[in-house]
Design an enzyme around this catalytic site. Structure first.
Site, mmCIF file in Angstrom:
data_model
loop_
_atom_site.group_PDB
_atom_site.id
_atom_site.type_symbol
_atom_site.label_atom_id
_atom_site.label_comp_id
_atom_site.label_asym_id
_atom_site.label_seq_id
_atom_site.Cartn_x
_atom_site.Cartn_y
_atom_site.Cartn_z
ATOM 1 N N ASP A 1 0.863 -1.192 0.000
ATOM 2 C CA ASP A 1 0.000 0.000 0.000
ATOM 3 C C ASP A 1 0.886 1.225 0.000
ATOM 4 O OD1 ASP A 1 -2.459 -1.353 0.052
ATOM 5 O OD2 ASP A 1 -2.396 -1.551 2.223
ATOM 6 N N ASP B 1 -6.950 -1.186 -4.696
ATOM 7 C CA ASP B 1 -8.023 -0.803 -3.774
ATOM 8 C C ASP B 1 -8.951 0.230 -4.407
ATOM 9 O OD1 ASP B 1 -6.824 -2.453 -1.845
ATOM 10 O OD2 ASP B 1 -5.724 -0.790 -0.935
#
Length: 150
Positions: free
Chosen positions: A112, A128
């Site tokens: 991330d 995402d």
């Protein structure tokens, strides 16, 4: 037109993997670099759970859930309504699911990198975003159809 969404999905999947690789190689783990001051920063975070690291360390669970989700999403894409909104929503959801699944298989965690600076929100990646926009588009398609049929 159906193939266009598949091509865009494939391009987003490639971009997701390239950005994750670049961030992993260029930003030290846990380091935060301001991208748009006060709005968005880039960081290198390893997430072996879901949002906010929920269920952290349960990789087998995520493998099983991901495979089931992919089978269902692909089945729906192939067999169900072929309205443009459904097609785009499902394609984006498949893209996001695959993007994070590739990380889980290859690295045992998800990379991330996008951090919103002006409020507390989970650090996220392009996969995402694809999942989120796919769900929103699918939700709009379902509401739209309910209004037309109702």
């Amino acid at each position: 037109m159906k193939w266009f969404s598949y091509i865009v999905g494939l391009l987003l999947l490639v971009i997701d993997q390239l950005v994750k690789s670049a961030v992993s190689n260029q930003i030290a783990l846990g380091t935060v670099k301001s991208f748009i001051p006060g709005v968005l920063s880039l960081t290198n975070l390893r997430n072996d759970g879901a949002a906010w690291s929920i269920l952290s360390g349960n990789q087998i669970f995520f493998y099983l859930i991901t495979v089931v989700a992919l089978v269902v999403l692909i089945y729906l894409l192939v067999t169900q309504r072929q309205h443009l909104l459904y097609q785009w929503g499902l394609t984006l959801m498949i893209t996001g699911t695959l993007g994070n699944f590739i990380d889980r298989i290859r690295l045992k965690y998800v990379v991330d990198m996008f951090q919103i600076d002006f409020f507390n929100f989970p650090i996220f990646n392009i996969a995402d975003m694809c999942l989120t926009f796919g769900v929103i588009i699918l939700f709009i398609a379902i509401i739209r159809d309910e209004r037309i049929e109702g």
